[in-house]
Write a protein that holds these residues in place. Sequence first.
Motif, PDB file in Angstrom:
ATOM      1  N   ALA A 156     -17.193   2.519 -15.184  1.00 56.14           N
ATOM      2  CA  ALA A 156     -17.923   1.314 -15.594  1.00 56.14           C
ATOM      3  C   ALA A 156     -17.070   0.076 -15.348  1.00 56.14           C
ATOM      4  O   ALA A 156     -17.555  -0.936 -14.830  1.00 56.14           O
ATOM      5  N   CYS A 157     -15.785   0.156 -15.695  1.00 59.16           N
ATOM      6  CA  CYS A 157     -14.884  -0.980 -15.508  1.00 59.16           C
ATOM      7  C   CYS A 157     -14.560  -1.207 -14.035  1.00 59.16           C
ATOM      8  O   CYS A 157     -14.335  -2.344 -13.615  1.00 59.16           O
ATOM      9  N   ILE A 158     -14.532  -0.146 -13.250  1.00 60.15           N
ATOM     10  CA  ILE A 158     -14.311  -0.305 -11.816  1.00 60.15           C
ATOM     11  C   ILE A 158     -15.465  -1.080 -11.189  1.00 60.15           C
ATOM     12  O   ILE A 158     -15.264  -1.996 -10.382  1.00 60.15           O
ATOM     13  N   VAL A 159     -16.673  -0.733 -11.581  1.00 56.61           N
ATOM     14  CA  VAL A 159     -17.859  -1.337 -10.982  1.00 56.61           C
ATOM     15  C   VAL A 159     -18.025  -2.799 -11.397  1.00 56.61           C
ATOM     16  O   VAL A 159     -18.340  -3.660 -10.568  1.00 56.61           O
ATOM     17  N   TYR A 160     -17.822  -3.104 -12.679  1.00 53.78           N
ATOM     18  CA  TYR A 160     -18.047  -4.466 -13.163  1.00 53.78           C
ATOM     19  C   TYR A 160     -17.405  -4.629 -14.538  1.00 53.78           C
ATOM     20  O   TYR A 160     -17.274  -3.669 -15.281  1.00 53.78           O
ATOM     21  N   GLY A 161     -17.011  -5.863 -14.852  1.00 49.73           N
ATOM     22  CA  GLY A 161     -16.500  -6.146 -16.187  1.00 49.73           C
ATOM     23  C   GLY A 161     -15.174  -6.869 -16.157  1.00 49.73           C
ATOM     24  O   GLY A 161     -15.133  -8.103 -16.194  1.00 49.73           O
ATOM     25  N   PRO A 162     -14.063  -6.130 -16.118  1.00 47.38           N
ATOM     26  CA  PRO A 162     -12.751  -6.770 -16.104  1.00 47.38           C
ATOM     27  C   PRO A 162     -12.611  -7.775 -14.953  1.00 47.38           C
ATOM     28  O   PRO A 162     -13.176  -7.579 -13.878  1.00 47.38           O
ATOM     29  N   ARG A 163     -11.838  -8.823 -15.193  1.00 46.25           N
ATOM     30  CA  ARG A 163     -11.642  -9.843 -14.156  1.00 46.25           C
ATOM     31  C   ARG A 163     -11.006  -9.243 -12.904  1.00 46.25           C
ATOM     32  O   ARG A 163     -11.323  -9.645 -11.793  1.00 46.25           O
ATOM     33  N   GLN A 164     -10.088  -8.310 -13.115  1.00 40.42           N
ATOM     34  CA  GLN A 164      -9.521  -7.605 -11.972  1.00 40.42           C
ATOM     35  C   GLN A 164      -9.241  -6.161 -12.351  1.00 40.42           C
ATOM     36  O   GLN A 164      -8.991  -5.837 -13.513  1.00 40.42           O
ATOM     37  N   VAL A 165      -9.324  -5.294 -11.355  1.00 40.53           N
ATOM     38  CA  VAL A 165      -9.007  -3.880 -11.524  1.00 40.53           C
ATOM     39  C   VAL A 165      -7.817  -3.585 -10.619  1.00 40.53           C
ATOM     40  O   VAL A 165      -7.842  -3.873  -9.418  1.00 40.53           O
ATOM     41  N   ILE A 166      -6.755  -3.041 -11.202  1.00 38.85           N
ATOM     42  CA  ILE A 166      -5.553  -2.711 -10.449  1.00 38.85           C
ATOM     43  C   ILE A 166      -5.396  -1.201 -10.429  1.00 38.85           C
ATOM     44  O   ILE A 166      -5.168  -0.571 -11.461  1.00 38.85           O
ATOM     45  N   MET A 167      -5.544  -0.619  -9.249  1.00 42.07           N
ATOM     46  CA  MET A 167      -5.418   0.821  -9.067  1.00 42.07           C
ATOM     47  C   MET A 167      -4.066   1.152  -8.444  1.00 42.07           C
ATOM     48  O   MET A 167      -3.606   0.451  -7.538  1.00 42.07           O
ATOM     49  N   VAL A 168      -3.455   2.219  -8.923  1.00 42.14           N
ATOM     50  CA  VAL A 168      -2.231   2.729  -8.312  1.00 42.14           C
ATOM     51  C   VAL A 168      -2.559   4.111  -7.754  1.00 42.14           C
ATOM     52  O   VAL A 168      -3.057   4.978  -8.485  1.00 42.14           O
ATOM     53  N   VAL A 169      -2.296   4.307  -6.475  1.00 41.55           N
ATOM     54  CA  VAL A 169      -2.746   5.520  -5.789  1.00 41.55           C
ATOM     55  C   VAL A 169      -1.625   6.112  -4.950  1.00 41.55           C
ATOM     56  O   VAL A 169      -1.023   5.407  -4.134  1.00 41.55           O
ATOM     57  N   GLY A 170      -1.328   7.390  -5.147  1.00 41.72           N
ATOM     58  CA  GLY A 170      -0.368   8.081  -4.305  1.00 41.72           C
ATOM     59  C   GLY A 170      -0.989   8.450  -2.974  1.00 41.72           C
ATOM     60  O   GLY A 170      -2.227   8.555  -2.849  1.00 41.72           O
ATOM     61  N   LYS A 171      -0.160   8.669  -1.976  1.00 44.55           N
ATOM     62  CA  LYS A 171      -0.665   8.974  -0.628  1.00 44.55           C
ATOM     63  C   LYS A 171      -1.470  10.272  -0.595  1.00 44.55           C
ATOM     64  O   LYS A 171      -2.296  10.475   0.298  1.00 44.55           O
ATOM     65  N   ASN A 172      -1.244  11.157  -1.580  1.00 48.46           N
ATOM     66  CA  ASN A 172      -1.973  12.425  -1.634  1.00 48.46           C
ATOM     67  C   ASN A 172      -3.462  12.243  -1.909  1.00 48.46           C
ATOM     68  O   ASN A 172      -4.254  13.168  -1.702  1.00 48.46           O
ATOM     69  N   LYS A 173      -3.852  11.049  -2.346  1.00 44.86           N
ATOM     70  CA  LYS A 173      -5.269  10.802  -2.659  1.00 44.86           C
ATOM     71  C   LYS A 173      -6.034  10.169  -1.501  1.00 44.86           C
ATOM     72  O   LYS A 173      -7.227   9.899  -1.627  1.00 44.86           O
ATOM     73  N   ILE A 174      -5.346   9.935  -0.391  1.00 54.47           N
ATOM     74  CA  ILE A 174      -6.024   9.383   0.780  1.00 54.47           C
ATOM     75  C   ILE A 174      -6.637  10.522   1.588  1.00 54.47           C
ATOM     76  O   ILE A 174      -5.964  11.492   1.915  1.00 54.47           O
ATOM     77  N   VAL A 175      -7.924  10.385   1.872  1.00 53.32           N
ATOM     78  CA  VAL A 175      -8.668  11.424   2.600  1.00 53.32           C
ATOM     79  C   VAL A 175      -9.439  10.772   3.747  1.00 53.32           C
ATOM     80  O   VAL A 175      -9.647   9.556   3.757  1.00 53.32           O
ATOM     81  N   PRO A 176      -9.881  11.557   4.720  1.00 51.70           N
ATOM     82  CA  PRO A 176     -10.572  10.969   5.880  1.00 51.70           C
ATOM     83  C   PRO A 176     -11.894  10.292   5.549  1.00 51.70           C
ATOM     84  O   PRO A 176     -12.199   9.223   6.079  1.00 51.70           O
TER      85      PRO A 176
END
Length: 214
Positions: free
Chosen positions: A114-134
Amino acid sequence: MEKYIETTMKNLEKNGIKPFYCERKDEVKDIILSLINEGESVSNGGSETLKECGVFDILKSGKYDFIDRAGLEGEAVREAYIRAFGCDSYFCSSNAVTERGELYNVDGNSNRVACIVYGPRQVIMVVGKNKIVPDIDAAIKRVKEKAAPPNCVRLNLNNPCAKTGKCVSLNLDDPFMCDGCALDSRICCNYVVTAKQRHKDRIKVIIVNEDLGY
């Protein structure tokens, strides 16, 4: 930087999502401190990645209005979720990021999506390279094999994937994105694909060249 990470970052930017790059997880804190101001309201979704990168140390430092739901129950939890929906900066990870620059996230309570889609002024995600997919198909499979099972174990849920290490839907001849167990404790309830950010750079993704989280 790996070529697939570079491609992912270019496509995130094309989709209105601001990418950042860290070679190591200990570099994440400096980027975060450059994106938030003291006194602002901050909150977070559940994330092993944030824990591994020391992000919670920043949120709990006393320099920010930290909306923390940990240890709350009943109506107090709901109130914390509602407050988080209007915070200045919301921190989380992403279940998967595609090389096409899309974000794929699956939730149970769904306060995070819900917060990713709308709401907070900004969303800051931290993602390791293992979560990158084609692509999205690979993202769907990643959640069913590598994200949901360990999260069920972490949360002490007696769901099938916690026992077998993969979603029951993968035993089907043609599993659909939303297929899964029918238990009330199921954590895969709402599925969100972020393909384009209308409010440019509202979502920021810090990619770390290490394996982090689930």
